[in-house]
Design a protein around this motif. Structure first.
Motif, short mmCIF file in Angstrom:
data_model
loop_
_atom_site.label_atom_id
_atom_site.label_comp_id
_atom_site.label_asym_id
_atom_site.label_seq_id
_atom_site.Cartn_x
_atom_site.Cartn_y
_atom_site.Cartn_z
N GLY A 97 34.21 14.51 75.70
CA GLY A 97 35.65 14.54 75.49
C GLY A 97 36.03 14.06 74.11
O GLY A 97 36.89 14.64 73.45
N GLY A 98 35.38 13.01 73.63
CA GLY A 98 35.66 12.50 72.29
C GLY A 98 35.29 13.50 71.21
O GLY A 98 36.01 13.67 70.23
N MET A 99 34.16 14.19 71.40
CA MET A 99 33.75 15.20 70.42
C MET A 99 34.73 16.36 70.39
O MET A 99 35.07 16.87 69.32
CB MET A 99 32.35 15.70 70.74
N LEU A 100 35.22 16.79 71.56
CA LEU A 100 36.17 17.89 71.60
C LEU A 100 37.51 17.50 70.97
O LEU A 100 38.11 18.29 70.23
CB LEU A 100 36.38 18.37 73.04
N VAL A 101 37.97 16.29 71.23
CA VAL A 101 39.22 15.84 70.62
C VAL A 101 39.05 15.72 69.11
O VAL A 101 39.91 16.17 68.34
CB VAL A 101 39.67 14.49 71.24
N PHE A 102 37.94 15.16 68.67
CA PHE A 102 37.69 15.04 67.24
C PHE A 102 37.61 16.41 66.57
O PHE A 102 38.20 16.63 65.51
CB PHE A 102 36.39 14.26 66.99
N TYR A 103 36.92 17.35 67.20
CA TYR A 103 36.81 18.69 66.63
C TYR A 103 38.16 19.40 66.62
O TYR A 103 38.48 20.13 65.68
CB TYR A 103 35.78 19.52 67.39
N GLY A 104 38.97 19.19 67.65
CA GLY A 104 40.31 19.76 67.67
C GLY A 104 41.16 19.22 66.54
O GLY A 104 41.89 19.96 65.88
N LEU A 105 41.08 17.92 66.28
CA LEU A 105 41.82 17.32 65.17
C LEU A 105 41.31 17.83 63.83
O LEU A 105 42.10 18.10 62.92
CB LEU A 105 41.74 15.80 65.23
N LEU A 106 40.00 17.98 63.71
CA LEU A 106 39.43 18.52 62.48
C LEU A 106 39.90 19.95 62.23
O LEU A 106 40.28 20.30 61.12
CB LEU A 106 37.90 18.47 62.56
N ARG A 107 39.92 20.77 63.28
CA ARG A 107 40.41 22.14 63.14
C ARG A 107 41.89 22.17 62.78
O ARG A 107 42.34 23.03 62.02
CB ARG A 107 40.18 22.93 64.42
N PHE A 108 42.67 21.22 63.32
CA PHE A 108 44.09 21.16 62.99
C PHE A 108 44.28 20.86 61.51
O PHE A 108 45.09 21.49 60.84
CB PHE A 108 44.81 20.12 63.84
N VAL A 109 43.54 19.90 61.00
CA VAL A 109 43.66 19.54 59.58
C VAL A 109 43.28 20.73 58.71
O VAL A 109 43.98 21.06 57.74
CB VAL A 109 42.80 18.30 59.25
N ARG A 110 42.20 21.41 59.05
CA ARG A 110 41.79 22.56 58.26
C ARG A 110 42.80 23.70 58.34
O ARG A 110 43.08 24.36 57.35
CB ARG A 110 40.41 23.03 58.72
N ALA A 111 43.34 23.96 59.53
CA ALA A 111 44.34 25.02 59.67
C ALA A 111 45.62 24.66 58.93
O ALA A 111 46.24 25.52 58.30
CB ALA A 111 44.64 25.26 61.14
N TYR A 112 46.02 23.40 58.98
CA TYR A 112 47.22 22.96 58.26
C TYR A 112 47.04 23.15 56.76
O TYR A 112 47.94 23.66 56.09
CB TYR A 112 47.52 21.51 58.59
N GLN A 113 45.89 22.76 56.26
CA GLN A 113 45.65 22.90 54.83
C GLN A 113 45.58 24.37 54.42
O GLN A 113 46.05 24.74 53.34
CB GLN A 113 44.35 22.21 54.43
N GLN A 114 45.03 25.20 55.25
CA GLN A 114 44.85 26.60 54.88
C GLN A 114 46.12 27.42 55.06
O GLN A 114 46.43 28.27 54.21
CB GLN A 114 43.74 27.22 55.73
N TYR A 115 46.88 27.20 56.12
CA TYR A 115 47.98 28.10 56.43
C TYR A 115 49.37 27.52 56.20
O TYR A 115 50.33 28.27 56.02
CB TYR A 115 47.89 28.55 57.90
N PHE A 116 49.53 26.20 56.23
CA PHE A 116 50.87 25.64 56.21
C PHE A 116 51.19 24.81 54.97
O PHE A 116 52.35 24.61 54.66
CB PHE A 116 51.10 24.77 57.46
N LYS A 117 50.20 24.31 54.30
CA LYS A 117 50.44 23.49 53.12
C LYS A 117 50.70 24.41 51.94
O LYS A 117 49.97 25.37 51.71
CB LYS A 117 49.23 22.60 52.85
N LYS A 118 51.73 24.12 51.18
CA LYS A 118 52.04 24.93 50.00
C LYS A 118 51.00 24.69 48.93
O LYS A 118 50.56 23.57 48.71
CB LYS A 118 53.43 24.60 49.46
N ASN A 119 50.65 25.74 48.25
CA ASN A 119 49.72 25.66 47.15
C ASN A 119 50.44 25.13 45.93
O ASN A 119 51.27 25.80 45.33
CB ASN A 119 49.09 27.03 46.88
N ARG A 120 50.17 23.90 45.54
CA ARG A 120 50.91 23.27 44.46
C ARG A 120 50.48 23.76 43.07
O ARG A 120 51.17 23.57 42.11
CB ARG A 120 50.76 21.75 44.54
N ARG A 121 49.35 24.41 42.98
CA ARG A 121 48.92 24.92 41.68
C ARG A 121 49.75 26.13 41.26
O ARG A 121 49.90 26.39 40.07
CB ARG A 121 47.45 25.32 41.73
#
Length: 64
Positions: free
Chosen positions: A38-62
């Motif tokens: 359960g801890g591994m799945l929650v951790f992996y879900g949080l990791l995927r959220f961070v990666r998806a947020y950075q890739q799709y929702f965060k504005k590219n400041r450059r």
């Protein structure tokens, strides 16, 4: 693609929380294995959220 990523985040987090909260009758695993899985799945879900947020929702400041 971003909605599929968010769906997978919800599935990983939901299943991880389900495993952590499940009773012995619902899942016939020893308690320490349920904590690990359960801890591994929650951790992996949080990791995927961070990666998806950075890739799709965060504005590219450059490019601003």
């Amino acid at each position: 693609m971003k909605y599929t990523s968010l769906l997978m985040v919800a599935l990983y987090l939901g299943f991880g929380i389900y495993i952590l909260q499940s009773s012995q009758e619902q899942m016939a695993f020893p308690q320490q294995y349920k904590y690990i899985l359960g801890g591994m799945l929650v951790f992996y879900g949080l990791l995927r959220f961070v990666r998806a947020y950075q890739q799709y929702f965060k504005k590219n400041r450059r490019n601003d």
